[in-house]
Design a protein around this motif. Structure first.
Motif, PDB file in Angstrom:
ATOM      1  N   PHE A 132     -23.374 -23.164 -26.988  1.00  0.00           N
ATOM      2  CA  PHE A 132     -23.178 -22.188 -28.078  1.00  0.00           C
ATOM      3  C   PHE A 132     -23.786 -20.829 -27.766  1.00  0.00           C
ATOM      4  CE2 PHE A 132     -27.344 -21.525 -29.987  1.00  0.00           C
ATOM      5  CZ  PHE A 132     -28.094 -22.588 -29.479  1.00  0.00           C
ATOM      6  N   THR A 157     -34.912 -23.069 -22.207  1.00  0.00           N
ATOM      7  CA  THR A 157     -34.937 -24.491 -21.863  1.00  0.00           C
ATOM      8  C   THR A 157     -33.671 -24.822 -21.072  1.00  0.00           C
ATOM      9  OG1 THR A 157     -33.902 -25.083 -23.963  1.00  0.00           O
ATOM     10  CG2 THR A 157     -36.290 -25.111 -23.915  1.00  0.00           C
ATOM     11  N   ASN A 159     -30.022 -23.585 -21.413  1.00  0.00           N
ATOM     12  CA  ASN A 159     -28.725 -23.018 -21.782  1.00  0.00           C
ATOM     13  C   ASN A 159     -28.749 -21.505 -21.946  1.00  0.00           C
ATOM     14  OD1 ASN A 159     -27.066 -25.309 -21.766  1.00  0.00           O
ATOM     15  ND2 ASN A 159     -27.939 -25.996 -23.720  1.00  0.00           N
ATOM     16  N   PRO A 258     -28.761 -29.261 -34.626  1.00  0.00           N
ATOM     17  CA  PRO A 258     -30.054 -29.620 -34.035  1.00  0.00           C
ATOM     18  C   PRO A 258     -30.977 -28.406 -34.165  1.00  0.00           C
ATOM     19  CG  PRO A 258     -28.302 -29.572 -32.351  1.00  0.00           C
ATOM     20  CD  PRO A 258     -27.723 -29.027 -33.612  1.00  0.00           C
ATOM     21  N   LEU A 262     -34.538 -22.320 -33.823  1.00  0.00           N
ATOM     22  CA  LEU A 262     -33.941 -22.041 -35.138  1.00  0.00           C
ATOM     23  C   LEU A 262     -33.094 -20.768 -35.194  1.00  0.00           C
ATOM     24  CD1 LEU A 262     -36.912 -23.198 -37.416  1.00  0.00           C
ATOM     25  CD2 LEU A 262     -34.931 -24.517 -36.655  1.00  0.00           C
ATOM     26  N   GLU A 389     -24.241 -32.719 -25.075  1.00  0.00           N
ATOM     27  CA  GLU A 389     -25.538 -33.080 -24.505  1.00  0.00           C
ATOM     28  C   GLU A 389     -26.410 -33.795 -25.536  1.00  0.00           C
ATOM     29  OE1 GLU A 389     -28.975 -30.084 -24.776  1.00  0.00           O
ATOM     30  OE2 GLU A 389     -27.522 -29.126 -23.460  1.00  0.00           O
ATOM     31  N   ALA A 391     -29.272 -33.127 -27.062  1.00  0.00           N
ATOM     32  CA  ALA A 391     -29.727 -32.411 -28.261  1.00  0.00           C
ATOM     33  C   ALA A 391     -28.611 -32.361 -29.305  1.00  0.00           C
ATOM     34  CB  ALA A 391     -30.176 -30.992 -27.898  1.00  0.00           C
ATOM     35  N   THR A 419     -23.874 -28.556 -29.971  1.00  0.00           N
ATOM     36  CA  THR A 419     -24.287 -27.254 -29.450  1.00  0.00           C
ATOM     37  C   THR A 419     -24.034 -27.021 -27.958  1.00  0.00           C
ATOM     38  OG1 THR A 419     -26.456 -28.290 -29.434  1.00  0.00           O
ATOM     39  CG2 THR A 419     -26.009 -26.702 -31.197  1.00  0.00           C
TER      40      THR A 419
HETATM   41  N1  F0G Z   1     -28.812 -27.285 -28.709  1.00  0.00           N
HETATM   42  C1  F0G Z   1     -28.785 -26.824 -27.443  1.00  0.00           C
HETATM   43  C2  F0G Z   1     -27.791 -27.395 -26.513  1.00  0.00           C
HETATM   44  C3  F0G Z   1     -29.690 -25.819 -27.030  1.00  0.00           C
HETATM   45  O1  F0G Z   1     -29.647 -25.366 -25.782  1.00  0.00           O
HETATM   46  C4  F0G Z   1     -30.626 -25.322 -27.959  1.00  0.00           C
HETATM   47  C5  F0G Z   1     -31.575 -24.292 -27.586  1.00  0.00           C
HETATM   48  C6  F0G Z   1     -30.598 -25.828 -29.263  1.00  0.00           C
HETATM   49  C7  F0G Z   1     -29.686 -26.800 -29.611  1.00  0.00           C
HETATM   50  C8  F0G Z   1     -31.519 -25.322 -30.314  1.00  0.00           C
HETATM   51  O2  F0G Z   1     -30.983 -24.213 -30.943  1.00  0.00           O
HETATM   52  O3  F0G Z   1     -32.887 -22.680 -30.829  1.00  0.00           O
HETATM   53  O4  F0G Z   1     -30.917 -22.180 -32.235  1.00  0.00           O
HETATM   54  O5  F0G Z   1     -32.492 -23.988 -32.880  1.00  0.00           O
HETATM   55  N2  F0G Z   1     -31.797 -23.945 -26.400  1.00  0.00           N
HETATM   56  C9  F0G Z   1     -32.598 -22.792 -26.025  1.00  0.00           C
HETATM   57  C10 F0G Z   1     -32.439 -22.444 -24.575  1.00  0.00           C
HETATM   58  C11 F0G Z   1     -33.926 -22.681 -26.569  1.00  0.00           C
HETATM   59  O6  F0G Z   1     -33.333 -21.821 -24.001  1.00  0.00           O
HETATM   60  O7  F0G Z   1     -31.412 -22.746 -24.008  1.00  0.00           O
HETATM   61  P1  F0G Z   1     -31.864 -23.207 -31.773  1.00  0.00           P
END
Ligand code: F0G
Length: 445
Positions: A132, A157, A159, A258, A262, A389, A391, A419
């Motif tokens: 996303f 992390t 993405n 997820p 936030l 994935e 999450a 996501t």
């Molecule tokens: N799902 C996925 C696949 C993500 O990569 C992330 C966040 C989230 C959910 C959480 O979303 O931060 O809007 O609540 N990934 C970040 C990154 C932190 O660095 O890729 P969120």
């Protein structure tokens, strides 16, 4: 058009305003910022957005983000003028958001225990970099370009780094990516390398990496593209826009995400606030945020699991000291966020206040699920022919849990956001090789 978009501090007692070219992600008192628009978009745009699904040769119609450009027009351009759009709007050839819409997935619905007609799952993993993030990165990099930035910076992390690296490479600008050493799925990290980003390894977790990247961006003229950047939030509003458009702008009862930093919760909340204020939707869907058991800051604070107080936005007067005390408690006890769903392994959600505002506006809820539940959620999505994935599996099992608790009702209509796409190749392999797992199909000899 000039002067129609500006930045405003989210704290109603502060309310400081800044010109749209501002690159700081906070007001001078340290509060987060919102992009604000003075105009009220005409509801006739619903038809315009629909027509653009036949893109007629324009990548800005093809893009699932820029198709809604009138609702994100912080560049203050003539949105019908494609030459002008090309000068300003950053797009990966119209691919961001293009393949995203909600689907009914019968096996997921059966697992959750709801009728197939009532559960929609929206895969965001088919974005060009696989998550996303491309929705918000297209808009953040548009702003970076608008202010002449030559280097974008993020902590990730995984993405975020893939998305930032991809857009930076495409725009010919530099990209520094701060990552928690050893905590990123190789499949995600390899994308950032592939796109030529400069990796900076930080000894610590995502929260430490974010802190260092924000400091370095400030000191070395970098443009931050994490979701604390208000322009990221603008692009991510198109996730609920696409879901709502698909449902003929009839709001579902729930939108489920997820929860990590936030940014999604914040952008969904902002989208719903705006649409409701303009009269584009008559009902406000409730947002459900699903944390991991091992990284449950929002759920703990929102549900009064720390010091017994249920943390709320409280009309713009949240008890921020409670948050500080919670973080101090984590530090003192040596509690670090821990989940195999590394995407949401975040202890200090940088957008917590915007997240609380979103939950208050939508009468939302927060809860947690375990790693093994998330893996089941991820796997049942796979059985419908869609990839996501771990999450993202939280959205599916989060609905199941909230239904079992009677919070989500059987006849509620739900949109769950998936996501990101699978980038940790070993997770499904390990899952399916263990016959104890609910959906496991171990290999035969
Ligand atoms: N799902 C996925 C696949 C993500 O990569 C992330 C966040 C989230 C959910 C959480 O979303 O931060 O809007 O609540 N990934 C970040 C990154 C932190 O660095 O890729 P969120």
């Amino acid at each position: 058009m000039q002067g129609e978009a500006y930045l405003k501090c989210i704290d109603p007692q502060c309310g400081l305003e800044y010109p749209i070219e501002t690159t700081s992600v906070q007001c001078e008192k340290g509060h987060l910022l919102d992009v604000k628009y003075k105009n009220t978009p005409s509801e006739n745009l619903k038809e315009v957005f629909y027509q653009r699904r036949n893109p007629q040769g324009s990548i800005f119609n093809e893009s699932g983000v820029w198709r809604f450009r009138e609702l994100l027009n912080f560049c203050q351009i003539d949105t019908e003028n494609i030459d002008e759009c090309s000068k300003y709007l950053v797009s990966l050839d119209g691919a961001e958001g293009r393949l995203s819409k909600p689907y009914q997935m019968s096996k997921a619905a059966e697992f959750v225990g709801i009728s197939n007609e009532n559960l929609w799952l929206q895969p965001e993993g088919y974005n060009p970099s696989g998550s996303f993030k491309d929705n918000g990165m297209a808009t953040a990099v548009t702003h970076a370009k608008m202010v002449g930035a030559t280097k974008i910076v993020c902590a990730s992390t995984g993405n975020t780094s893939a998305s930032a690296g991809m857009f930076a490479a495409n725009e010919g600008i530099n990209c520094d990516v701060y990552i928690p050493s050893g905590q990123i799925a190789p499949g995600k990290l390899s994308q950032a390398y592939q796109f030529g980003a400069q990796i900076v390894q930080v000894d610590g977790n995502f929260d430490d990496a974010l802190k260092q990247s924000l400091d370095d961006a400030k000191n070395h003229d970098g443009y931050t593209v994490n979701s604390v950047n208000p322009f990221r939030i603008e692009g991510q509003k198109t996730i609920p826009f696409r879901a709502l458009e698909y449902l003929n702008w009839e709001a579902p009862d729930w939108i489920v995400y997820p929860g990590g930093a936030l940014g999604n919760t914040s952008s969904c909340g902002k989208a719903l606030m705006e649409l409701y204020e303009w009269g584009w939707i008559k009902k406000i869907p409730r947002i459900a945020v699903i944390n991991s058991d091992g990284a449950s800051t929002l759920s703990d604070l929102y549900n009064g699991k720390f010091e017994g107080e249920e943390l709320r936005w409280n009309k713009g007067k949240p008890n921020t000291e409670l948050i500080t005390r919670y973080y101090d408690h984590l530090d003192k006890e040596g509690i670090r966020p821990k989940t195999k769903a590394t995407a949401i392994q975040i202890g200090r959600p940088a957008n917590i206040l915007k997240g609380l505002r979103a939950l208050e506006f939508t009468n939302g809820v927060a809860t947690t699920v375990s790693d093994s539940e998330m893996l089941d959620g991820m796997s049942v999505v796979g059985l419908n022919g869609f990839d996501c994935e771990m999450a993202s599996g939280a959205s599916v099992v989060g609905v199941k849990k909230l239904m079992n608790e009677g919070i989500i009702k059987k006849d509620d209509k739900i949109v769950g956001i998936l996501t990101g796409r699978q980038k940790d190749a070993m997770l499904p392999v390990d899952y399916h090789n263990n016959p104890q797992n609910k959906f496991a199909k171990p290999p035969k000899n």
